[in-house]
Write an enzyme that holds these catalytic residues in place. Structure first.
Site, PDB file in Angstrom:
ATOM      1  N   SER A  16      36.689  50.574  38.653  1.00  0.00           N
ATOM      2  CA  SER A  16      35.362  51.137  38.377  1.00  0.00           C
ATOM      3  C   SER A  16      34.460  50.163  37.650  1.00  0.00           C
ATOM      4  O   SER A  16      33.261  50.094  37.921  1.00  0.00           O
ATOM      5  CB  SER A  16      35.503  52.419  37.556  1.00  0.00           C
ATOM      6  OG  SER A  16      36.227  53.395  38.245  1.00  0.00           O
ATOM      7  N   GLU A  17      35.027  49.436  36.698  1.00  0.00           N
ATOM      8  CA  GLU A  17      34.234  48.526  35.868  1.00  0.00           C
ATOM      9  C   GLU A  17      33.999  47.176  36.528  1.00  0.00           C
ATOM     10  O   GLU A  17      32.940  46.588  36.379  1.00  0.00           O
ATOM     11  CB  GLU A  17      34.903  48.310  34.511  1.00  0.00           C
ATOM     12  CG  GLU A  17      35.018  49.547  33.647  1.00  0.00           C
ATOM     13  CD  GLU A  17      33.689  50.059  33.129  1.00  0.00           C
ATOM     14  OE1 GLU A  17      32.725  49.269  33.008  1.00  0.00           O
ATOM     15  OE2 GLU A  17      33.605  51.264  32.845  1.00  0.00           O
TER      16      GLU A  17
END
Length: 145
Positions: A16-17
């Site tokens: 996600s990051e």
């Protein structure tokens, strides 16, 4: 339940990051580096960081988030529930969890409402974002694992 994040949780955060080895501004305009590490006021990396540094910072950030979650949550959690909350806080910050209906319901043992509460956090700047919606869905999957 252990007091560490599972491999699935760490993989969700990383995917996600993403990882950037030079400083950038996140969607909120906060200077960030590595795996979504928001820089403290006196923290500067003018020449960027190495992958090893990014990974080391990430380990510390996750440990801090786990500590914050365990401090706020007053009821027992399964590993999947801890993982879901760790990803949630890593993304949104401990303040959002601390002031949320999600935490209030959880601490009142209303476990069944937590997944619905997680799904509400898919907006930024008043708009639903597909990436946030996908992340929240992944957190709910962890919650139920």
């Amino acid at each position: 339940m252990s007091q560490s994040a599972s491999t699935a949780c760490l993989a969700l955060i990383r995917s996600s990051e993403g990882c950037r080895l030079t400083t950038y501004l996140d969607v909120a305009g906060v200077p960030t580096i590595g795996w979504g590490h928001r820089l403290a006021i006196a923290e500067h990396y003018p020449n960027g960081i190495t992958q090893a540094q990014a990974d080391s910072i990430f380990v510390g950030d996750v440990a801090e988030v786990i500590s914050e979650v365990l401090h706020l949550v007053k009821v027992p959690l399964t590993q999947g529930q801890l993982d879901a909350l760790v990803d949630f806080v890593f993304n949104l910050g401990v303040g959002r969890l601390a002031s949320s209906t999600l935490l209030k319901d959880l601490n009142e043992c209303q476990y069944d409402s937590v997944a619905d509460q997680i799904l509400l956090w898919d907006h930024a700047a008043g708009k639903e974002l597909p990436a946030l919606k996908g992340r929240r869905i992944a957190e709910v999957a962890l919650w139920h694992s």
